[in-house]
Scaffold this motif. Structure first.
Motif, PDB file in Angstrom:
ATOM      1  N   THR A  94       0.857  -1.178   0.000  1.00  0.00           N
ATOM      2  CA  THR A  94       0.000   0.000   0.000  1.00  0.00           C
ATOM      3  C   THR A  94       0.895   1.229   0.000  1.00  0.00           C
ATOM      4  N   GLY A  95       0.607   2.180  -0.879  1.00  0.00           N
ATOM      5  CA  GLY A  95       1.504   3.320  -1.025  1.00  0.00           C
ATOM      6  C   GLY A  95       1.072   4.559  -0.289  1.00  0.00           C
ATOM      7  N   ASN A  96       2.020   5.438  -0.114  1.00  0.00           N
ATOM      8  CA  ASN A  96       1.790   6.764   0.436  1.00  0.00           C
ATOM      9  C   ASN A  96       1.991   7.766  -0.687  1.00  0.00           C
ATOM     10  N   LEU A  97       1.145   8.776  -0.737  1.00  0.00           N
ATOM     11  CA  LEU A  97       1.320   9.814  -1.742  1.00  0.00           C
ATOM     12  C   LEU A  97       2.620  10.542  -1.449  1.00  0.00           C
ATOM     13  N   GLY A  98       3.602  10.373  -2.330  1.00  0.00           N
ATOM     14  CA  GLY A  98       4.902  11.001  -2.128  1.00  0.00           C
ATOM     15  C   GLY A  98       4.978  12.378  -2.735  1.00  0.00           C
ATOM     16  N   ASN A  99       4.327  12.550  -3.904  1.00  0.00           N
ATOM     17  CA  ASN A  99       4.323  13.853  -4.547  1.00  0.00           C
ATOM     18  C   ASN A  99       3.297  13.875  -5.662  1.00  0.00           C
ATOM     19  N   PHE A 100       2.936  15.070  -6.042  1.00  0.00           N
ATOM     20  CA  PHE A 100       2.162  15.258  -7.271  1.00  0.00           C
ATOM     21  C   PHE A 100       2.557  16.586  -7.876  1.00  0.00           C
ATOM     22  N   GLU A 101       2.318  16.691  -9.175  1.00  0.00           N
ATOM     23  CA  GLU A 101       2.563  17.947  -9.862  1.00  0.00           C
ATOM     24  C   GLU A 101       1.482  18.167 -10.903  1.00  0.00           C
ATOM     25  N   ILE A 102       0.874  19.342 -10.849  1.00  0.00           N
ATOM     26  CA  ILE A 102      -0.100  19.761 -11.851  1.00  0.00           C
ATOM     27  C   ILE A 102       0.667  20.562 -12.891  1.00  0.00           C
ATOM     28  N   THR A 103       0.558  20.145 -14.146  1.00  0.00           N
ATOM     29  CA  THR A 103       1.382  20.744 -15.195  1.00  0.00           C
ATOM     30  C   THR A 103       0.589  21.525 -16.235  1.00  0.00           C
ATOM     31  N   GLY A 104      -0.726  21.497 -16.156  1.00  0.00           N
ATOM     32  CA  GLY A 104      -1.526  22.201 -17.152  1.00  0.00           C
ATOM     33  C   GLY A 104      -2.872  22.635 -16.616  1.00  0.00           C
ATOM     34  N   PRO A 105      -3.625  23.412 -17.401  1.00  0.00           N
ATOM     35  CA  PRO A 105      -4.847  24.055 -16.921  1.00  0.00           C
ATOM     36  C   PRO A 105      -6.088  23.169 -16.826  1.00  0.00           C
ATOM     37  N   SER A 106      -6.012  21.908 -17.230  1.00  0.00           N
ATOM     38  CA  SER A 106      -7.213  21.072 -17.146  1.00  0.00           C
ATOM     39  C   SER A 106      -7.445  20.521 -15.742  1.00  0.00           C
TER      40      SER A 106
END
Length: 172
Positions: A94-106
């Motif tokens: 089971t994973g832990n959210l390590g990172n996210f990145e939003i790269t565009g306007p949608s």
């Protein structure tokens, strides 16, 4: 001599205050309720990186890359058109959210009821504390009051005030 020590102490304290990033501190509940589109961070965290759960929260149009470094461990990358999320856990499946990145306007992010996306002006966030990045850029940082190892950041162009990147990371 006492005056010299006092002056040095004040100078060092002032430098430390200036060197600290400026953060917008949220309650744990406010931080958990930050939303990517309509999914809260709490919902995303609770998914544990399960493919079906993440798809139900953020949509089916995704590429999933499993990068399991150790049998039984998890390293999974979810790639959407304007969003990447990575779940990791080197001990369990089971994973832990390590990172996210939003790269565009949608893809939008909502903090305390204010929704923004790439290309929006930072004024849409209301009265937030701004941060001077070490690379000379500008950002807005949000951290929960109970855990300063996680951070939501919103980078923006200092000349125009336009949001250029949105992300999340965990300091390990």
């Amino acid at each position: 001599m006492k005056n010299l020590i006092l002056v040095l102490l004040i100078a060092v304290s002032a430098f430390q205050i200036v060197a600290q990033p400026t953060e917008n501190v949220l309650t744990p509940t406010q931080f958990e309720n930050i939303k990517i589109n309509n999914a809260s961070l709490r919902q995303i965290w609770d998914s544990g990186g399960d493919v079906n759960q993440v798809k139900s929260l953020l949509g089916d149009n995704v590429t999933v890359t499993n990068q399991d470094p150790i049998p039984g461990a998890l390293s999974r990358l979810f790639t959407y058109s304007d969003l990447e999320l990575e779940f990791t856990n080197h001990i369990e499946a089971t994973g832990n959210l390590g990172n996210f990145e939003i790269t565009g306007p949608s893809v939008s992010i909502t903090v305390n009821g204010r929704t923004v996306k790439i290309g929006d002006h930072i004024l849409k966030l209301g009265g937030t504390q701004k941060n001077n990045d070490t690379d000379g850029g500008k950002s807005i940082l949000f951290v929960p009051s109970n855990d300063e190892t996680v951070c939501l950041y919103i980078d923006y162009n200092q000349s125009t005030g336009i949001i250029t990147k949105i992300g999340y990371f965990v300091l390990t």
